[in-house]
Design a protein around this motif. Structure first.
Motif, short mmCIF file in Angstrom:
data_model
loop_
_atom_site.label_atom_id
_atom_site.label_comp_id
_atom_site.label_asym_id
_atom_site.label_seq_id
_atom_site.Cartn_x
_atom_site.Cartn_y
_atom_site.Cartn_z
N ALA A 35 28.68 -20.61 6.74
CA ALA A 35 27.35 -20.36 6.21
C ALA A 35 26.56 -19.48 7.16
CB ALA A 35 26.62 -21.68 5.99
N SER A 36 25.82 -18.55 6.60
CA SER A 36 24.96 -17.68 7.39
C SER A 36 23.84 -18.49 8.03
CB SER A 36 24.37 -16.60 6.48
OG SER A 36 23.20 -16.06 7.03
N GLU A 37 23.60 -18.25 9.30
CA GLU A 37 22.54 -18.96 10.00
C GLU A 37 21.18 -18.69 9.36
OE1 GLU A 37 20.80 -19.44 14.49
OE2 GLU A 37 22.89 -18.96 14.18
N MET A 38 20.96 -17.46 8.95
CA MET A 38 19.69 -17.08 8.34
C MET A 38 19.51 -17.80 7.00
SD MET A 38 17.00 -15.08 8.75
CE MET A 38 17.35 -13.59 9.62
N ARG A 39 20.55 -17.83 6.18
CA ARG A 39 20.45 -18.47 4.85
C ARG A 39 20.25 -19.98 4.99
NH1 ARG A 39 18.24 -19.10 0.63
NH2 ARG A 39 19.40 -19.83 -1.15
N VAL A 40 21.00 -20.63 5.87
CA VAL A 40 20.84 -22.07 6.06
C VAL A 40 19.44 -22.37 6.60
CG1 VAL A 40 21.70 -24.09 7.30
CG2 VAL A 40 23.31 -22.44 6.38
N SER A 41 18.93 -21.53 7.48
CA SER A 41 17.57 -21.72 8.00
C SER A 41 16.54 -21.63 6.89
CB SER A 41 17.25 -20.67 9.06
OG SER A 41 18.05 -20.85 10.20
N GLU A 42 16.72 -20.69 5.96
CA GLU A 42 15.80 -20.57 4.83
C GLU A 42 15.83 -21.83 3.96
OE1 GLU A 42 17.19 -17.00 2.98
OE2 GLU A 42 16.08 -15.70 4.34
N ILE A 43 17.02 -22.38 3.74
CA ILE A 43 17.15 -23.59 2.93
C ILE A 43 16.47 -24.76 3.62
CG2 ILE A 43 18.80 -25.29 2.03
CD1 ILE A 43 20.75 -22.87 1.66
N VAL A 44 16.75 -24.95 4.91
CA VAL A 44 16.16 -26.05 5.67
C VAL A 44 14.65 -25.90 5.71
CG1 VAL A 44 15.99 -27.11 7.96
CG2 VAL A 44 18.23 -26.50 7.02
N HIS A 45 14.17 -24.68 5.96
CA HIS A 45 12.73 -24.43 6.03
C HIS A 45 12.06 -24.77 4.70
CE1 HIS A 45 9.05 -21.88 6.04
NE2 HIS A 45 8.98 -22.34 7.27
N GLY A 46 12.73 -24.46 3.59
CA GLY A 46 12.18 -24.78 2.27
C GLY A 46 12.00 -26.26 2.05
#
Length: 104
Positions: free
Chosen positions: A90-101
């Motif tokens: 998983a992309s670190e950026m994409r997972v961060s966006e999901i977690v942040h949401g």
């Protein structure tokens, strides 16, 4: 096309100080650090600061740092589970966006 798959690092550090493998490891670490800071700025907007009293700024800064710490812990766990259970990277950026949401 000849250099496809080859990484080149140019440095003025002598080989007696750092080996080629150590230079590669340092650049890889630097790349990871840049990704983390990019995520902090793009997803968590750590750079956005309004003109406020110093006390309020400190509270906001500490709050953002706590959010980053919690989000990073969840993100790394999610990435590890995805790799172990589904064999997915998983992309670190994409997972961060999901977690942040979910957190914000």
């Amino acid at each position: 096309m000849e250099l496809l798959g080859i990484s080149m690092y140019i440095t003025n550090i002598e080989q007696e100080v750092l080996s080629a493998k150590q230079v590669y490891e340092l650049y890889a670490l630097r790349c990871q650090i840049e990704i983390i800071f990019k995520t902090w700025k793009s997803v968590f907007h750590i750079h956005a600061v309004k003109q406020v009293k110093i006390e309020r700024f400190q509270c906001q800064l500490y709050g953002k740092l706590i959010l980053l710490l919690l989000s990073s812990s969840v993100m790394f766990k999610m990435r590890t589970l995805a790799m172990e259970n589904k064999e997915l990277e998983a992309s670190e950026m994409r997972v961060s966006e999901i977690v942040h949401g979910y957190i914000v």
